[in-house]
Scaffold this motif. Sequence first.
Motif, PDB file in Angstrom:
ATOM      1  N   GLU A 145       0.826  -1.210   0.000  1.00  0.00           N
ATOM      2  CA  GLU A 145       0.000   0.000   0.000  1.00  0.00           C
ATOM      3  C   GLU A 145       0.861   1.262   0.000  1.00  0.00           C
ATOM      4  OE1 GLU A 145      -3.414   0.136  -0.228  1.00  0.00           O
ATOM      5  OE2 GLU A 145      -3.265  -2.025  -0.562  1.00  0.00           O
ATOM      6  N   LYS A 146       2.030   1.185   0.591  1.00  0.00           N
ATOM      7  CA  LYS A 146       2.953   2.328   0.637  1.00  0.00           C
ATOM      8  C   LYS A 146       3.831   2.432  -0.608  1.00  0.00           C
ATOM      9  CE  LYS A 146       3.783   2.727   5.617  1.00  0.00           C
ATOM     10  NZ  LYS A 146       4.858   2.649   6.628  1.00  0.00           N
ATOM     11  N   CYS A 147       4.028   1.326  -1.293  1.00  0.00           N
ATOM     12  CA  CYS A 147       4.964   1.259  -2.415  1.00  0.00           C
ATOM     13  C   CYS A 147       4.609   2.269  -3.505  1.00  0.00           C
ATOM     14  CB  CYS A 147       4.964  -0.152  -2.994  1.00  0.00           C
ATOM     15  SG  CYS A 147       6.108  -0.371  -4.380  1.00  0.00           S
ATOM     16  N   VAL A 148       5.639   2.963  -4.005  1.00  0.00           N
ATOM     17  CA  VAL A 148       5.458   3.940  -5.084  1.00  0.00           C
ATOM     18  C   VAL A 148       6.088   3.467  -6.397  1.00  0.00           C
ATOM     19  CG1 VAL A 148       5.237   5.906  -3.533  1.00  0.00           C
ATOM     20  CG2 VAL A 148       7.503   5.265  -4.379  1.00  0.00           C
ATOM     21  N   ALA A 149       6.436   2.203  -6.471  1.00  0.00           N
ATOM     22  CA  ALA A 149       6.918   1.562  -7.693  1.00  0.00           C
ATOM     23  C   ALA A 149       8.214   2.163  -8.239  1.00  0.00           C
ATOM     24  CB  ALA A 149       5.823   1.576  -8.773  1.00  0.00           C
ATOM     25  N   SER A 150       9.104   2.565  -7.359  1.00  0.00           N
ATOM     26  CA  SER A 150      10.374   3.151  -7.817  1.00  0.00           C
ATOM     27  C   SER A 150      11.356   2.098  -8.312  1.00  0.00           C
ATOM     28  CB  SER A 150      11.028   3.970  -6.704  1.00  0.00           C
ATOM     29  OG  SER A 150      11.569   3.115  -5.713  1.00  0.00           O
ATOM     30  N   GLY A 151      11.225   0.864  -7.836  1.00  0.00           N
ATOM     31  CA  GLY A 151      12.093  -0.218  -8.278  1.00  0.00           C
ATOM     32  C   GLY A 151      13.445  -0.280  -7.599  1.00  0.00           C
ATOM     33  N   GLN A 152      13.696   0.595  -6.646  1.00  0.00           N
ATOM     34  CA  GLN A 152      14.991   0.605  -5.972  1.00  0.00           C
ATOM     35  C   GLN A 152      15.248  -0.687  -5.207  1.00  0.00           C
ATOM     36  OE1 GLN A 152      17.313   3.089  -6.477  1.00  0.00           O
ATOM     37  NE2 GLN A 152      15.773   3.570  -8.002  1.00  0.00           N
ATOM     38  N   CYS A 153      14.211  -1.290  -4.672  1.00  0.00           N
ATOM     39  CA  CYS A 153      14.385  -2.543  -3.940  1.00  0.00           C
ATOM     40  C   CYS A 153      14.853  -3.662  -4.858  1.00  0.00           C
ATOM     41  CB  CYS A 153      13.099  -2.939  -3.216  1.00  0.00           C
ATOM     42  SG  CYS A 153      11.668  -3.152  -4.303  1.00  0.00           S
ATOM     43  N   VAL A 154      14.330  -3.684  -6.073  1.00  0.00           N
ATOM     44  CA  VAL A 154      14.723  -4.708  -7.043  1.00  0.00           C
ATOM     45  C   VAL A 154      16.187  -4.537  -7.435  1.00  0.00           C
ATOM     46  CG1 VAL A 154      14.243  -5.713  -9.299  1.00  0.00           C
ATOM     47  CG2 VAL A 154      12.358  -4.878  -7.892  1.00  0.00           C
ATOM     48  N   VAL A 155      16.605  -3.300  -7.619  1.00  0.00           N
ATOM     49  CA  VAL A 155      18.004  -3.026  -7.959  1.00  0.00           C
ATOM     50  C   VAL A 155      18.928  -3.480  -6.825  1.00  0.00           C
ATOM     51  CG1 VAL A 155      19.676  -1.198  -8.436  1.00  0.00           C
ATOM     52  CG2 VAL A 155      17.422  -1.122  -9.501  1.00  0.00           C
ATOM     53  N   ALA A 156      18.515  -3.237  -5.592  1.00  0.00           N
ATOM     54  CA  ALA A 156      19.346  -3.563  -4.432  1.00  0.00           C
ATOM     55  C   ALA A 156      19.333  -5.051  -4.078  1.00  0.00           C
ATOM     56  CB  ALA A 156      18.893  -2.745  -3.221  1.00  0.00           C
ATOM     57  N   ALA A 157      18.198  -5.704  -4.262  1.00  0.00           N
ATOM     58  CA  ALA A 157      18.072  -7.105  -3.823  1.00  0.00           C
ATOM     59  C   ALA A 157      17.138  -7.863  -4.771  1.00  0.00           C
ATOM     60  CB  ALA A 157      17.560  -7.160  -2.393  1.00  0.00           C
ATOM     61  N   GLU A 158      17.623  -8.142  -5.959  1.00  0.00           N
ATOM     62  CA  GLU A 158      16.780  -8.761  -6.983  1.00  0.00           C
ATOM     63  C   GLU A 158      16.356 -10.197  -6.661  1.00  0.00           C
ATOM     64  OE1 GLU A 158      18.999  -8.606 -10.585  1.00  0.00           O
ATOM     65  OE2 GLU A 158      20.429 -10.123  -9.945  1.00  0.00           O
ATOM     66  N   ASP A 159      17.044 -10.839  -5.731  1.00  0.00           N
ATOM     67  CA  ASP A 159      16.645 -12.190  -5.335  1.00  0.00           C
ATOM     68  C   ASP A 159      15.510 -12.180  -4.316  1.00  0.00           C
ATOM     69  OD1 ASP A 159      18.565 -13.390  -6.963  1.00  0.00           O
ATOM     70  OD2 ASP A 159      20.094 -13.291  -5.400  1.00  0.00           O
TER      71      ASP A 159
END
Length: 65
Positions: free
Chosen positions: A8-22
Amino acid sequence: MRVVLDQEKCVASGQCVVAAEDVFDQRDEDGIAVLLDAQPPAALAGDVRQAAAVCPALAITVQDD
């Protein structure tokens, strides 16, 4: 380690995927983050903590067991 993602808080920036794609991915339809592994191995702890730190919406919480 336990990871909690508040979509609900996520703004879809994708930074988490870049940092920890697994551990994180994004939904195709809107880019909202998806948690792939709520209890990642210790080897990924640094990546997960980085993902939480760079999340602009503070949608990721890391809890130590």
